[in-house]
Design a protein around this motif. Structure first.
Motif, PDB file in Angstrom:
ATOM      1  N   LEU A  26      33.838 -52.578  35.006  1.00 44.82           N
ATOM      2  CA  LEU A  26      34.139 -51.083  36.260  1.00 44.82           C
ATOM      3  C   LEU A  26      35.117 -51.301  36.876  1.00 44.82           C
ATOM      4  CD1 LEU A  26      32.668 -48.435  37.104  1.00 44.82           C
ATOM      5  CD2 LEU A  26      30.986 -50.481  39.353  1.00 44.82           C
ATOM      6  N   MET A  33      41.603 -45.704  38.302  1.00 48.05           N
ATOM      7  CA  MET A  33      40.736 -44.135  38.903  1.00 48.05           C
ATOM      8  C   MET A  33      41.305 -44.288  39.919  1.00 48.05           C
ATOM      9  SD  MET A  33      38.006 -44.221  40.644  1.00 48.05           S
ATOM     10  CE  MET A  33      37.126 -45.178  41.487  1.00 48.05           C
ATOM     11  N   VAL A  36      44.540 -42.393  39.802  1.00 50.03           N
ATOM     12  CA  VAL A  36      44.730 -41.139  39.648  1.00 50.03           C
ATOM     13  C   VAL A  36      44.042 -40.804  40.482  1.00 50.03           C
ATOM     14  CG1 VAL A  36      43.063 -39.487  38.149  1.00 50.03           C
ATOM     15  CG2 VAL A  36      43.857 -41.345  37.403  1.00 50.03           C
ATOM     16  N   ILE A  69      44.982 -41.070  33.050  1.00 52.82           N
ATOM     17  CA  ILE A  69      43.333 -40.404  33.473  1.00 52.82           C
ATOM     18  C   ILE A  69      43.426 -41.088  32.003  1.00 52.82           C
ATOM     19  CG2 ILE A  69      42.719 -38.463  32.891  1.00 52.82           C
ATOM     20  CD1 ILE A  69      44.921 -37.029  34.776  1.00 52.82           C
ATOM     21  N   PRO A  79      31.978 -49.542  30.950  1.00 51.04           N
ATOM     22  CA  PRO A  79      31.171 -49.675  32.147  1.00 51.04           C
ATOM     23  C   PRO A  79      29.610 -48.609  32.477  1.00 51.04           C
ATOM     24  CG  PRO A  79      32.411 -48.526  32.880  1.00 51.04           C
ATOM     25  CD  PRO A  79      33.154 -49.056  32.340  1.00 51.04           C
ATOM     26  N   ILE A 146      35.260 -34.956  40.360  1.00 53.03           N
ATOM     27  CA  ILE A 146      34.367 -35.754  39.276  1.00 53.03           C
ATOM     28  C   ILE A 146      33.763 -37.184  39.706  1.00 53.03           C
ATOM     29  CG2 ILE A 146      34.778 -37.333  37.739  1.00 53.03           C
ATOM     30  CD1 ILE A 146      36.942 -35.222  36.438  1.00 53.03           C
ATOM     31  N   TRP A 150      30.134 -39.061  40.245  1.00 56.18           N
ATOM     32  CA  TRP A 150      29.610 -40.267  40.839  1.00 56.18           C
ATOM     33  C   TRP A 150      29.288 -40.756  40.814  1.00 56.18           C
ATOM     34  CZ3 TRP A 150      29.015 -42.395  35.637  1.00 56.18           C
ATOM     35  CH2 TRP A 150      29.727 -41.739  34.613  1.00 56.18           C
ATOM     36  N   THR A 151      29.301 -40.401  42.619  1.00 54.30           N
ATOM     37  CA  THR A 151      29.112 -40.721  43.585  1.00 54.30           C
ATOM     38  C   THR A 151      27.631 -40.339  44.080  1.00 54.30           C
ATOM     39  OG1 THR A 151      30.950 -41.353  44.676  1.00 54.30           O
ATOM     40  CG2 THR A 151      29.516 -41.291  46.113  1.00 54.30           C
ATOM     41  N   TYR A 154      25.421 -41.848  41.664  1.00 52.42           N
ATOM     42  CA  TYR A 154      24.952 -43.205  42.308  1.00 52.42           C
ATOM     43  C   TYR A 154      23.598 -43.185  43.022  1.00 52.42           C
ATOM     44  CZ  TYR A 154      25.388 -47.784  44.604  1.00 52.42           C
ATOM     45  OH  TYR A 154      24.767 -49.085  44.881  1.00 52.42           O
ATOM     46  N   ARG A 293      28.351 -53.763  46.027  1.00 53.80           N
ATOM     47  CA  ARG A 293      28.381 -52.061  45.614  1.00 53.80           C
ATOM     48  C   ARG A 293      26.274 -51.879  44.488  1.00 53.80           C
ATOM     49  NH1 ARG A 293      28.411 -48.641  40.628  1.00 53.80           N
ATOM     50  NH2 ARG A 293      29.130 -46.536  40.853  1.00 53.80           N
ATOM     51  N   ARG A 297      22.396 -51.743  44.768  1.00 49.46           N
ATOM     52  CA  ARG A 297      21.148 -51.098  44.553  1.00 49.46           C
ATOM     53  C   ARG A 297      20.578 -52.143  43.802  1.00 49.46           C
ATOM     54  NH1 ARG A 297      24.374 -47.638  39.731  1.00 49.46           N
ATOM     55  NH2 ARG A 297      25.647 -48.988  39.658  1.00 49.46           N
TER      56      ARG A 297
HETATM   57  C1  HEM Z   1      39.544 -39.639  35.851  1.00 57.11           C
HETATM   58  C2  HEM Z   1      38.544 -39.392  36.306  1.00 57.11           C
HETATM   59  C3  HEM Z   1      37.814 -40.431  36.802  1.00 57.11           C
HETATM   60  C4  HEM Z   1      37.735 -40.114  38.419  1.00 57.11           C
HETATM   61  C5  HEM Z   1      38.420 -40.285  39.589  1.00 57.11           C
HETATM   62  C6  HEM Z   1      35.868 -40.988  38.931  1.00 57.11           C
HETATM   63  C7  HEM Z   1      35.480 -41.526  39.513  1.00 57.11           C
HETATM   64  C8  HEM Z   1      34.788 -42.788  39.461  1.00 57.11           C
HETATM   65  C9  HEM Z   1      34.168 -42.892  41.295  1.00 57.11           C
HETATM   66  C10 HEM Z   1      34.529 -42.874  42.769  1.00 57.11           C
HETATM   67  C11 HEM Z   1      33.404 -44.001  41.200  1.00 57.11           C
HETATM   68  C12 HEM Z   1      32.575 -44.487  42.159  1.00 57.11           C
HETATM   69  C13 HEM Z   1      31.474 -43.698  42.497  1.00 57.11           C
HETATM   70  C14 HEM Z   1      30.060 -44.476  43.711  1.00 57.11           C
HETATM   71  O1  HEM Z   1      29.822 -45.536  43.843  1.00 57.11           O
HETATM   72  O2  HEM Z   1      29.817 -43.513  44.686  1.00 57.11           O
HETATM   73  C15 HEM Z   1      32.941 -44.053  39.581  1.00 57.11           C
HETATM   74  C16 HEM Z   1      31.953 -44.858  39.233  1.00 57.11           C
HETATM   75  C17 HEM Z   1      32.126 -44.678  37.769  1.00 57.11           C
HETATM   76  N1  HEM Z   1      32.744 -44.148  36.522  1.00 57.11           N
HETATM   77 FE1  HEM Z   1      34.465 -42.785  36.534  1.00 57.11          FE
HETATM   78  N2  HEM Z   1      35.496 -41.491  36.889  1.00 57.11           N
HETATM   79  C18 HEM Z   1      36.383 -41.568  36.331  1.00 57.11           C
HETATM   80  C19 HEM Z   1      36.031 -40.930  35.837  1.00 57.11           C
HETATM   81  C20 HEM Z   1      35.591 -41.506  34.855  1.00 57.11           C
HETATM   82  C21 HEM Z   1      34.300 -41.420  33.173  1.00 57.11           C
HETATM   83  C22 HEM Z   1      35.903 -40.434  31.555  1.00 57.11           C
HETATM   84  C23 HEM Z   1      33.789 -42.605  32.876  1.00 57.11           C
HETATM   85  C24 HEM Z   1      33.333 -42.801  31.418  1.00 57.11           C
HETATM   86  C25 HEM Z   1      33.860 -42.954  30.564  1.00 57.11           C
HETATM   87  C26 HEM Z   1      33.715 -42.955  33.670  1.00 57.11           C
HETATM   88  C27 HEM Z   1      32.353 -43.767  34.198  1.00 57.11           C
HETATM   89  C28 HEM Z   1      32.332 -44.457  35.539  1.00 57.11           C
HETATM   90  C29 HEM Z   1      31.044 -45.203  35.327  1.00 57.11           C
HETATM   91  C30 HEM Z   1      30.322 -45.942  34.956  1.00 57.11           C
HETATM   92  C31 HEM Z   1      30.691 -45.228  37.420  1.00 57.11           C
HETATM   93  C32 HEM Z   1      29.468 -45.983  37.514  1.00 57.11           C
HETATM   94  C33 HEM Z   1      28.688 -45.392  37.568  1.00 57.11           C
HETATM   95  C34 HEM Z   1      27.402 -45.965  38.620  1.00 57.11           C
HETATM   96  O3  HEM Z   1      27.233 -47.171  38.487  1.00 57.11           O
HETATM   97  O4  HEM Z   1      26.593 -45.264  38.845  1.00 57.11           O
HETATM   98  N3  HEM Z   1      34.153 -42.428  35.601  1.00 57.11           N
HETATM   99  N4  HEM Z   1      33.748 -42.835  39.046  1.00 57.11           N
END
Ligand code: HEM
Length: 352
Positions: A26, A33, A36, A69, A79, A146, A150-151, A154, A293, A297
């Motif tokens: 992660l 990210m 990005v 990206i 992750p 996006i 994710w936030t 979570y 973080r 959880r």
């Molecule tokens: C490029 C665009 C993306 C952005 C801007 C982005 C942004 C983020 C952010 C801000 C978080 C943290 C959220 C939080 O803790 O509140 C996160 C977590 C995560 N992202 Fe991304 N993400 C992107 C694409 C992706 C993609 C395509 C995947 C999967 C293939 C992915 C997998 C994950 C995973 C597994 C987590 C952790 C989720 C969790 O622990 O609940 N992300 N992402």
């Protein structure tokens, strides 16, 4: 020091194994990210200024955005696999409850990805102001959405069964939680510091020093604003907030980064020495915050009933296959870097 407090030694080996790899992968996702998020926000908002932004920072970000990206998405896969093994029901329930809202991140990701190719095109500079602004803001909105999703996912995954039932019964599309914005702010605003580190190296390598001050200011303001959001968020999850050494690691690295960027700001050129120090402290800070973080959880979700499932998952082999594809893909990514470097003419690589 109490070893049990040092995550993840208090867990059985299979659970600790998945937690370790989840956090590590992660962190890699977060690094890219952040490039990005920070980059697209800068490009998107600067499209509001009259002329197309052609400073060295904007050109560099525009050139590398589609690639970044791609790397961020790729780095998100690992992750995503580990989290499913680790939390299972909690993660899937949040996915299912958000359903359309959750699934829509895929088309939005595709649209956002192709918009960044458009942003790079030379022709776009001749398009009317309103269209350029629309393009910049739409790219920004895609990735902001996006991150937001994710936030939201979570936070929803950490709720109790009763709150899940209530959310389901309400038929709401968005999940209301006061912690959403400060939490998103931690990642979103902190992204500028990581973006500054990565783009700082790119500009240093190309001997382009026009935007040293701008990059430093973005990093400093991002870190301070992220800290403020962290403080607000901490107050909201006090019950689950551990008194963890990783919290101090994250905070300490944040402060040191601010000091290093302040020194960098006073210099006319990017300093290799300062960027090296920042490149040590910044990922360490992300590790600290990512562990905290997870500790938040883990304090909310009882993992114990899942221990046997983690053990069973660890018994399923595939490590050789994984390592083969890991090395293959790492090799391919390095090869692409070489190709890009070879075809980079005069410091710019704009599409026609
Ligand atoms: C490029 C665009 C993306 C952005 C801007 C982005 C942004 C983020 C952010 C801000 C978080 C943290 C959220 C939080 O803790 O509140 C996160 C977590 C995560 N992202 Fe991304 N993400 C992107 C694409 C992706 C993609 C395509 C995947 C999967 C293939 C992915 C997998 C994950 C995973 C597994 C987590 C952790 C989720 C969790 O622990 O609940 N992300 N992402």
């Amino acid at each position: 020091m109490n070893l049990a407090a040092i995550f993840p030694f208090e867990y059985p080996l299979p659970t600790a194994f998945y937690l370790f790899w989840y956090v590590l992968t992660l962190v890699i996702h977060v690094v890219f990210m952040n490039y990005v998020l920070g980059g697209i926000t800068y490009l998107g908002l600067s499209s509001l200024a009259g002329r197309p932004n052609r400073n060295q920072l904007a050109l560099m970000l525009r050139d590398w955005m589609p690639f970044a990206i791609g790397v961020a998405i790729t780095a998100g896969v690992a992750p995503l696999l580990f989290i499913q093994i680790l939390y299972q029901k909690a993660f899937y329930t949040a996915n299912l409850l958000l359903f359309h809202r959750w699934m829509i991140i895929l088309p939005i990701l595709i649209v956002g990805f192709y918009l960044t190719y458009l942003l790079k095109a030379k022709k776009v500079a001749d398009w009317p102001y309103a269209v350029r602004v629309l393009l910049g803001l739409a790219s920004f909105a895609c990735f902001a959405f996006i991150a937001y999703s994710w936030t939201e996912n979570y936070l929803l995954s950490m709720e109790s069964k009763e709150q899940w039932a209530e959310f389901y019964g309400s038929s709401k599309i968005m999940y209301d939680n006061a912690a959403k914005l400060p939490r998103l702010g931690i990642w979103f605003l902190g992204a500028f510091a990581t973006m500054g580190m990565l783009v700082g190296w790119q500009l240093w390598y190309k001997n382009q020093h026009e935007n040293v001050k701008l990059v430093s200011i973005l990093a400093i303001l991002g870190l301070i604003a992220s800290g403020v959001c962290g403080y607000i968020y901490k107050g909201m999850v006090e019950a689950h907030m551990p008194n963890s050494p990783y919290l101090y690691l994250g905070l300490g690295c944040g402060v040191v980064q601010i000091l290093l960027w302040v020194v960098q700001m006073t210099k006319a050129k990017f300093s290799g020495m300062l960027l090296t120090l920042i490149s040590v402290v910044c990922p360490l800070g992300i590790v600290g915050m990512t562990v905290v973080r997870e500790q938040v959880r883990l304090a909310a979700i009882d993992l114990e009933p899942l221990y046997p499932l983690h053990k069973a998952a660890m018994g399923v082999s595939g490590i050789v296959c994984f390592l083969f594809f890991f090395l293959l893909n790492a090799g391919l990514i390095l090869y692409i870097f070489r190709l890009v470097k070879k075809n980079w003419i005069g410091g710019e690589m704009e599409a026609e």
